[in-house]
Design a protein around this motif. Structure first.
Motif, PDB file in Angstrom:
ATOM      1  N   ASP A  87       0.827  -1.198   0.000  1.00 51.67           N
ATOM      2  CA  ASP A  87       0.000   0.000   0.000  1.00 51.67           C
ATOM      3  C   ASP A  87       0.866   1.255   0.000  1.00 51.67           C
ATOM      4  N   HIS A  88       1.902   1.292   0.846  1.00 49.71           N
ATOM      5  CA  HIS A  88       2.794   2.457   0.890  1.00 49.71           C
ATOM      6  C   HIS A  88       3.577   2.610  -0.409  1.00 49.71           C
ATOM      7  N   TYR A  89       3.893   1.491  -1.054  1.00 51.21           N
ATOM      8  CA  TYR A  89       4.619   1.548  -2.327  1.00 51.21           C
ATOM      9  C   TYR A  89       3.716   2.096  -3.439  1.00 51.21           C
ATOM     10  N   LYS A  90       2.495   1.601  -3.491  1.00 52.11           N
ATOM     11  CA  LYS A  90       1.570   2.018  -4.550  1.00 52.11           C
ATOM     12  C   LYS A  90       0.940   3.378  -4.277  1.00 52.11           C
ATOM     13  N   ASN A  91       0.789   3.729  -3.009  1.00 51.32           N
ATOM     14  CA  ASN A  91       0.156   4.986  -2.597  1.00 51.32           C
ATOM     15  C   ASN A  91       1.041   5.691  -1.573  1.00 51.32           C
ATOM     16  N   PRO A  92       2.204   6.150  -1.988  1.00 57.53           N
ATOM     17  CA  PRO A  92       3.145   6.724  -1.017  1.00 57.53           C
ATOM     18  C   PRO A  92       2.590   7.964  -0.336  1.00 57.53           C
ATOM     19  N   ARG A  93       2.835   8.030   0.952  1.00 60.23           N
ATOM     20  CA  ARG A  93       2.434   9.194   1.738  1.00 60.23           C
ATOM     21  C   ARG A  93       3.539  10.242   1.655  1.00 60.23           C
ATOM     22  N   TYR A 124       4.658  12.109  -0.639  1.00 58.40           N
ATOM     23  CA  TYR A 124       5.548  12.053  -1.791  1.00 58.40           C
ATOM     24  C   TYR A 124       5.586  13.422  -2.465  1.00 58.40           C
ATOM     25  N   GLN A 146      10.878   2.358  -1.192  1.00 59.22           N
ATOM     26  CA  GLN A 146       9.847   3.380  -1.322  1.00 59.22           C
ATOM     27  C   GLN A 146       8.826   3.294  -0.185  1.00 59.22           C
ATOM     28  N   SER A 181       8.069   6.135   2.679  1.00 64.48           N
ATOM     29  CA  SER A 181       6.710   6.600   2.930  1.00 64.48           C
ATOM     30  C   SER A 181       6.352   6.460   4.409  1.00 64.48           C
TER      31      SER A 181
END
Length: 140
Positions: free
Chosen positions: A14-20, A22, A70, A74
């Motif tokens: 989730d953090h890789y696909k939807n990084p906080r 960024y 990544q 994140s």
């Protein structure tokens, strides 16, 4: 690893696909860049300090790399907000692997800790503890 590790794997994805957090901060107190040449990961960390000059108010990151690097950047960008520079300095590899929640192979540890090393080196440069470091490299 038990069944709980699947939850952590999903969190990493989730953090890789939807990084906080960024992106880049225009008003960063300090910024620093690092790379992991063995994997091709690159990370830039921007930190804005609060008026006290010690408390991390906001963190943003940008870069490219594997899911572990990544996702770690994140997660770290969220975790560091509200911490002091001393607390950042005290973070070690165990703190990062605990944050990720999964066993990290020795070959992937450099990916996992890159963002933390970049943030720590950026803080050291800002504080004048080191004075000549263009890029943090995990293989150094």
């Amino acid at each position: 690893m038990g069944g709980g590790s699947d939850m952590y794997r999903q969190q990493i994805l989730d953090h890789y696909k939807n990084p906080r957090n960024y992106g880049e901060l225009d008003d960063a107190t300090f910024s620093h860049t690092g790379e992991n040449p063995s994997c091709g990961d690159t990370i830039r960390v921007d930190v804005r300090l609060a008026d006290d000059g010690e408390t991390i108010e906001y963190v943003a990151f940008s870069g490219d790399g594997c899911a572990i690097s990544q996702a770690s950047a994140s997660m770290l960008s969220e975790r560091l907000q509200g911490m002091t520079l001393d607390e950042l300095e005290a973070m070690d590899t165990d703190d990062v692997t605990e944050m990720l929640g999964v066993d990290i192979s020795p070959m992937r540890i450099k990916c996992a800790v890159l963002a933390r090393q970049v943030a720590q080196d950026g803080a050291r440069l800002h504080e004048g503890e080191i004075d000549d470091l263009d890029v943090t490299r995990t293989e150094d």
